[in-house]
Scaffold this motif. Structure first.
Motif, short mmCIF file in Angstrom:
data_model
loop_
_atom_site.label_atom_id
_atom_site.label_comp_id
_atom_site.label_asym_id
_atom_site.label_seq_id
_atom_site.Cartn_x
_atom_site.Cartn_y
_atom_site.Cartn_z
N SER A 257 0.87 -1.10 -0.09
CA SER A 257 -0.06 -0.15 -0.19
C SER A 257 0.87 1.32 -0.02
O SER A 257 2.30 1.15 -0.13
N TYR A 258 0.34 2.37 0.20
CA TYR A 258 1.21 3.75 0.36
C TYR A 258 0.64 4.72 1.43
O TYR A 258 -0.60 4.66 1.81
N PHE A 259 1.65 4.69 2.21
CA PHE A 259 1.45 5.81 3.34
C PHE A 259 2.81 6.66 3.26
O PHE A 259 3.74 6.24 3.01
N PRO A 260 2.28 8.12 3.24
CA PRO A 260 3.58 8.90 3.07
C PRO A 260 4.75 8.95 4.44
O PRO A 260 5.74 9.21 4.02
N PHE A 261 4.23 8.32 5.36
CA PHE A 261 5.52 8.10 6.56
C PHE A 261 5.89 6.78 6.67
O PHE A 261 6.76 6.69 7.33
N THR A 262 5.72 5.88 5.69
CA THR A 262 6.20 4.63 5.70
C THR A 262 6.59 4.18 4.47
O THR A 262 5.96 4.48 3.30
N GLU A 263 7.58 3.46 4.20
CA GLU A 263 8.22 2.94 3.04
C GLU A 263 9.05 1.64 2.99
O GLU A 263 10.15 1.75 3.70
N PRO A 264 8.87 0.46 2.81
CA PRO A 264 7.24 0.04 2.15
C PRO A 264 6.25 0.07 3.12
O PRO A 264 6.70 0.16 4.44
N SER A 265 5.18 0.30 2.54
CA SER A 265 3.90 0.26 3.57
C SER A 265 3.02 -0.80 2.88
O SER A 265 2.88 -1.43 2.09
N VAL A 266 2.23 -1.33 3.99
CA VAL A 266 1.53 -2.56 3.89
C VAL A 266 0.01 -2.22 4.60
O VAL A 266 0.03 -1.71 5.59
N GLU A 267 -0.88 -2.66 3.99
CA GLU A 267 -2.29 -2.95 4.70
C GLU A 267 -2.20 -4.11 5.33
O GLU A 267 -1.92 -5.17 4.67
N VAL A 268 -2.85 -4.32 6.38
CA VAL A 268 -2.79 -5.53 7.16
C VAL A 268 -4.33 -6.12 7.02
O VAL A 268 -5.23 -5.36 7.65
N ASP A 269 -4.38 -7.30 6.61
CA ASP A 269 -5.68 -7.86 6.53
C ASP A 269 -6.01 -9.12 7.41
O ASP A 269 -4.78 -9.50 7.72
N THR A 270 -6.85 -9.34 8.05
CA THR A 270 -7.17 -10.55 9.00
C THR A 270 -8.56 -11.38 8.27
O THR A 270 -9.15 -10.80 8.05
N GLY A 271 -8.27 -12.50 8.53
CA GLY A 271 -9.46 -13.56 8.15
C GLY A 271 -10.55 -13.61 9.22
O GLY A 271 -10.29 -13.26 10.57
N TYR A 272 -11.61 -13.58 8.83
CA TYR A 272 -12.89 -13.61 9.53
C TYR A 272 -14.09 -14.58 8.95
O TYR A 272 -14.11 -14.78 7.68
N SER A 273 -14.99 -14.78 9.71
CA SER A 273 -16.12 -15.62 9.23
C SER A 273 -17.41 -14.97 10.04
O SER A 273 -17.37 -14.34 11.06
N TYR A 274 -18.73 -15.25 9.58
CA TYR A 274 -19.80 -14.78 10.34
C TYR A 274 -20.33 -15.95 11.18
O TYR A 274 -20.53 -16.86 10.68
N VAL A 275 -20.57 -15.66 12.35
CA VAL A 275 -20.82 -16.73 13.53
C VAL A 275 -22.42 -16.17 14.06
O VAL A 275 -22.25 -15.03 14.59
N ASP A 276 -23.36 -16.88 13.69
CA ASP A 276 -24.80 -16.36 14.35
C ASP A 276 -25.00 -14.83 14.00
O ASP A 276 -25.45 -14.08 14.62
N GLY A 277 -24.73 -14.51 12.76
CA GLY A 277 -24.82 -13.21 12.21
C GLY A 277 -23.83 -12.15 12.73
O GLY A 277 -23.85 -10.99 12.60
N ARG A 278 -22.79 -12.46 13.60
CA ARG A 278 -21.88 -11.73 14.01
C ARG A 278 -20.41 -11.89 13.08
O ARG A 278 -19.93 -13.07 13.11
N ARG A 279 -19.83 -11.01 12.91
CA ARG A 279 -18.40 -10.96 12.41
C ARG A 279 -17.60 -11.44 13.58
O ARG A 279 -17.34 -10.62 14.32
N VAL A 280 -16.96 -12.45 13.31
CA VAL A 280 -16.06 -12.88 14.17
C VAL A 280 -14.69 -13.08 13.45
O VAL A 280 -14.32 -13.65 12.55
N VAL A 281 -13.42 -12.68 14.23
CA VAL A 281 -12.17 -12.59 13.76
C VAL A 281 -11.43 -13.75 14.04
O VAL A 281 -11.50 -14.40 15.15
#
Length: 370
Positions: A257-281
């Motif tokens: 990704s790009y951020f002016p204050f970091t190089e290289p820059s990264v967006e951090v994603d995490t896996g998740y699923s829906y349990v009983d209609g609720r988002r659970v990481v």
């Protein structure tokens, strides 16, 4: 008149009174405006001085005796009534005490405490800074020049210099992130020491919808050393998120990704699923029934930022990251509208708030199911 006989009759009637109502009737009969003793007092005005000198003391003595007898009888009757009430009533000391109104800890405050405890275990110190920042700390030192779009009026709250009371030629703003604290911490370290801090606090941006508010909360982290790599960043974030969400199956995906204050820059994603209609990481976003969700931004500290903070970029390097505290609270505790955090609704806080005894530990929060 035989004042002694009248006094004896009054005292006898008072002694025979069976309850407070009967006693009050006697008081009115003897000492009320139309009472017999009050009537005697009124006759003193028509008497000669010699008669008043002889009769006055007798009438006053009669009134005083009746008054004292009424007071003593009233105290006796009230005491007897209390004794009878206590004898008739019982108190079950095994019953719980009645509920009293208690406050609760706001989810933002609770999550702030959880993160501070987790990072303390990783050796991080907490750093703070002003919420009204100057242009240099908030933008320029973080490699955002005057033409950078983040400085646009629709993104930033600017403060009128003439009305602010600040003696500076720089523009003053409500800080748009807690990154200025990183610059202040680097300058305070003198540019020759390793650094490991987090900077939690309130930040301000011109934005408002279900997932954004003009004021929200961030925690940013900064690590500076001579051998810091992107691998250290990933391990730190993975360890923190496992402790915070209290799950061992946290899987991260780093995207360029790009951020002016970091190089290289990264967006951090995490896996998740829906349990009983609720988002659970938890779990990998590539697993069946799972998806990836962007959680935070991070990267290696830009050389220009290191220089602004007083560090030699040829000798030192480091990583930085930032995550919304409110967003973490929403994911962990099942809230779906950020605006409710700031509505001041006591019913909402009563449902989502925490007891003051829910103290987070160094290894995590107070329970993902809380």
């Amino acid at each position: 008149m035989d004042y002694e006989s009248l006094g004896a009759q009054a005292l006898d009637s008072i002694a025979k009174a069976q309850d407070l109502d009967a006693l009050e009737a006697l008081r009115v009969a003897f000492l009320g405006k139309q009472g017999s003793i009050s009537g005697l007092l009124k006759t003193l005005g028509a008497m000669s001085p010699e008669e008043r000198q002889t009769t006055g003391p007798k009438i006053h003595a009669l009134r005083e005796g009746v008054t004292n007898a009424l007071a003593e009888k009233k105290a006796a009757l009230e005491g007897a009534a209390l004794e009878a009430k206590l004898a008739a009533e019982t108190v079950d000391l095994t019953l719980p005490a009645p509920e009293s109104a208690r406050g609760s800890v706001h989810p933002v405050s609770q999550v702030m405490d959880e993160l501070a405890e987790i990072f303390a275990d990783l050796g991080f110190a907490v750093a703070t800074g002003p919420e009204i920042e100057d242009d240099w700390h908030n933008f320029t030192a973080l490699n955002m020049p005057e033409s950078h779009p983040a400085r646009a009026m629709h993104d930033t709250f600017y403060i009128d210099k003439d009305a602010s009371g600040y003696e500076t030629e720089q523009d003053m703003v409500l800080r748009t992130h807690t990154s200025p604290v990183q610059i202040r911490a680097m300058l305070a370290a003198g540019g020759d020491k390793p650094l490991r801090i987090i900077a939690p606090g309130r930040v301000y941006r011109s934005d408002s919808d279900a997932t954004h508010t003009p004021m929200f909360h961030q925690v940013e982290g900064l690590v500076i050393g001579k051998d810091i790599t992107l691998a250290h960043l990933k391990w730190t974030l993975e360890t923190m998120l496992k402790a915070f969400f209290e799950r061992d199956d946290i899987v991260l995906r780093l995207r360029p990704s790009y951020f002016p204050f970091t190089e290289p820059s990264v967006e951090v994603d995490t896996g998740y699923s829906y349990v009983d209609g609720r988002r659970v990481v938890g779990g990998s976003g590539d697993a069946p029934g799972h998806s990836w969700m962007e959680l935070l931004g991070s990267g290696m500290v830009n050389r220009h930022v290191l220089t602004a903070g007083g560090y030699d970029p040829d000798q030192w390097q480091g990583f930085a990251f930032g995550v919304g505290v409110d967003r973490l609270a929403m994911l962990k505790y099942g809230m779906n509208d950020l605006r409710a955090f700031f509505d001041g609704d006591a019913r909402w806080l009563g449902h989502y708030g925490f007891s003051g005894l829910d103290v987070p530990t160094l290894s995590g929060g107070v329970g993902v199911q809380a």
